[in-house]
Design an enzyme around this catalytic site. Sequence first.
Site, short mmCIF file in Angstrom:
data_model
loop_
_atom_site.label_atom_id
_atom_site.label_comp_id
_atom_site.label_asym_id
_atom_site.label_seq_id
_atom_site.Cartn_x
_atom_site.Cartn_y
_atom_site.Cartn_z
N TYR A 61 -45.01 69.23 -20.53
CA TYR A 61 -45.97 69.45 -20.07
C TYR A 61 -47.00 68.67 -20.15
O TYR A 61 -47.48 68.79 -20.93
CB TYR A 61 -45.99 70.97 -20.08
CG TYR A 61 -46.05 72.11 -18.47
CD1 TYR A 61 -47.60 71.93 -17.92
CD2 TYR A 61 -45.27 72.81 -17.75
CE1 TYR A 61 -47.65 72.11 -16.67
CE2 TYR A 61 -45.15 73.31 -16.65
CZ TYR A 61 -46.08 72.98 -16.38
OH TYR A 61 -46.03 73.77 -14.71
N GLU A 63 -50.43 69.11 -17.99
CA GLU A 63 -51.38 68.84 -16.75
C GLU A 63 -53.22 68.12 -17.55
O GLU A 63 -53.57 68.51 -18.94
CB GLU A 63 -52.26 70.64 -16.84
CG GLU A 63 -51.29 71.23 -15.82
CD GLU A 63 -51.39 72.55 -15.59
OE1 GLU A 63 -53.07 73.32 -16.68
OE2 GLU A 63 -51.14 73.56 -15.26
N ASP A 207 -52.76 53.80 4.77
CA ASP A 207 -51.38 55.22 4.50
C ASP A 207 -50.02 53.74 4.11
O ASP A 207 -49.60 53.50 5.16
CB ASP A 207 -50.68 56.71 5.31
CG ASP A 207 -49.48 57.09 4.67
OD1 ASP A 207 -49.15 56.13 3.50
OD2 ASP A 207 -49.47 57.72 5.64
N THR A 233 -46.04 54.93 -1.64
CA THR A 233 -45.01 56.11 -1.50
C THR A 233 -44.62 55.02 -3.68
O THR A 233 -44.55 53.69 -3.11
CB THR A 233 -44.15 56.01 -1.15
OG1 THR A 233 -43.82 55.43 -0.51
CG2 THR A 233 -43.77 57.38 -0.61
N LYS A 236 -40.36 53.35 -2.06
CA LYS A 236 -39.34 52.40 -0.52
C LYS A 236 -39.21 51.16 -1.13
O LYS A 236 -38.70 50.57 -2.40
CB LYS A 236 -39.94 52.95 0.04
CG LYS A 236 -40.49 53.86 0.98
CD LYS A 236 -41.08 53.51 2.29
CE LYS A 236 -41.13 55.22 2.86
NZ LYS A 236 -41.50 56.39 2.19
N ARG A 242 -38.82 58.02 -7.32
CA ARG A 242 -39.95 59.05 -5.59
C ARG A 242 -40.85 59.58 -6.13
O ARG A 242 -40.90 60.35 -7.51
CB ARG A 242 -38.61 59.84 -5.24
CG ARG A 242 -37.29 59.71 -5.29
CD ARG A 242 -37.06 61.00 -4.78
NE ARG A 242 -36.66 60.70 -3.02
CZ ARG A 242 -37.45 60.44 -1.94
NH1 ARG A 242 -36.13 59.48 -1.90
NH2 ARG A 242 -37.67 60.00 -0.34
C1 LIG Z 1 -45.99 56.30 6.04
C2 LIG Z 1 -46.41 57.88 4.99
N1 LIG Z 1 -46.72 57.89 4.64
C3 LIG Z 1 -46.49 59.44 3.52
C4 LIG Z 1 -44.80 59.04 3.47
C5 LIG Z 1 -44.79 60.35 3.24
O1 LIG Z 1 -43.87 60.12 1.88
P1 LIG Z 1 -43.21 60.99 1.33
O2 LIG Z 1 -41.54 61.84 1.68
O3 LIG Z 1 -43.25 60.77 -0.54
O4 LIG Z 1 -43.99 62.44 0.88
C6 LIG Z 1 -43.94 58.40 4.71
C7 LIG Z 1 -42.83 58.90 4.24
O5 LIG Z 1 -41.56 57.76 4.63
C8 LIG Z 1 -44.25 57.75 4.79
O6 LIG Z 1 -43.83 56.49 6.02
#
Ligand SMILES: Cc1ncc(COP(=O)(O)O)c(C=O)c1O
Length: 414
Positions: A61, A63, A207, A233, A236, A242
Amino acid sequence: MSVTHAPESAVDVLRRQDPELAEILLGEADRQSTTLQLIAAENFSSPAVLAALGSRLANKYAEGYPGSRYHGGCEIVDLAERIAVERAKALFGAEHANVQAHSGSSAVLAAYAALLRPGDTVLALGLPYGGHLTHGSPANFSGRWFDFVGYGVDAETGLIDHDQVRTLARTHRPKAIVCGSIAYPRHIDYAYFREVADEVGAYLIADAAHPIGLVAGGAAPNPVPYADVVCATTHKVLRGPRGGMILCGADLAERVDRAVFPFTQGGAQMHTIAAKAVAFGEAATPAFTAYAHQVVANARVLAATLAAEGLVVTTGGTDTHLVTADPAPLGVDGRTARGRLAAAGMVLDCCALPHADARGLRFGTAAVTTQGMGEAEMVRIAVLFAGVLRGDVESQKAREEVRELAGGFPPYPG
Ligand SMILES: Cc1ncc(COP(=O)(O)O)c(C=O)c1O
């Protein structure tokens, strides 16, 4: 059936203690090895990443942040998080990195929490054009807590309608503009979005969940110099565990960190953070740079062959790992196509299409490229694909060909 992604002893332990679950793990390993993983968001993490994920760091743990934890005994896991942060900063040229976000969605939630207040207006790619759930879906916190305005893509070209972005920004004066998508196959013009954001006094949130691995490998433009906050993320194209990650300037570091913990999350997942560190280390190698470029080369060939086979490829091609296409000219809609292809062992997603009400197909080349497939295999896959959809190739025959093709490129050799 063989499991190649975990030490055998671990599988043996599970088999002895919980054969029901062991069978499920074995079945999934077999599925991944004998079918084609063309889901654009998936990849095969390395044995080293999986080793960190399955390590005893999962027991800890933690935090808080390195050097400032709410729990004792964090001296060692602190080292892992510090390495992950330093590697992420170096890889993407960022002043600050938060590697605790549990997922891409958690990263976006934290970015909004750092910069916005409930009720603020946000401009993002509309969901029908490839915006993610976190970009204003009414089913998601984003759509419920913020006032989203959606920009779109040109119906003919499928390219982001930059003029519309500027017009909507001037009209709605959003507090933040989001650029990034689940299905946009072209590079994003971050400099343009920065210019519009500056014009209306908005934050720019990139994003980059999808292209971040290409960025790491130098095969896509880096949003870090342009965006106030970059969400991503790690699982991918980047090929890590993940999870999520946030990059920003030193000026926003504290706000971002506090938005992750304690505002939106509790204890950090130290095994995942260690696995992220391993993945960042791998992504900094020349081998990963070559991989990222091969991912794009493969996607380009896949797109061109699908087009030659009669599918309508959105934007006429791709700059990334992603290809979206309308199979309608072959007499089948996206949903039906996905089912037929799945029966043949080709696993992929449906997606919205800019020019049609019907669903299209979304392909990604990250996983098959990790397996070692190249342009010749992409041609083979696309031709098989079209044959299945046209009904020229019987499903069982296609399944055998897929099994044979996948068998030649084991994701975890040996
Ligand atoms: C552009 C975009 N933002 C956010 C996410 C969210 O990722 P997660 O599935 O890890 O929550 C994705 C997932 O495919 C994505 O393509």
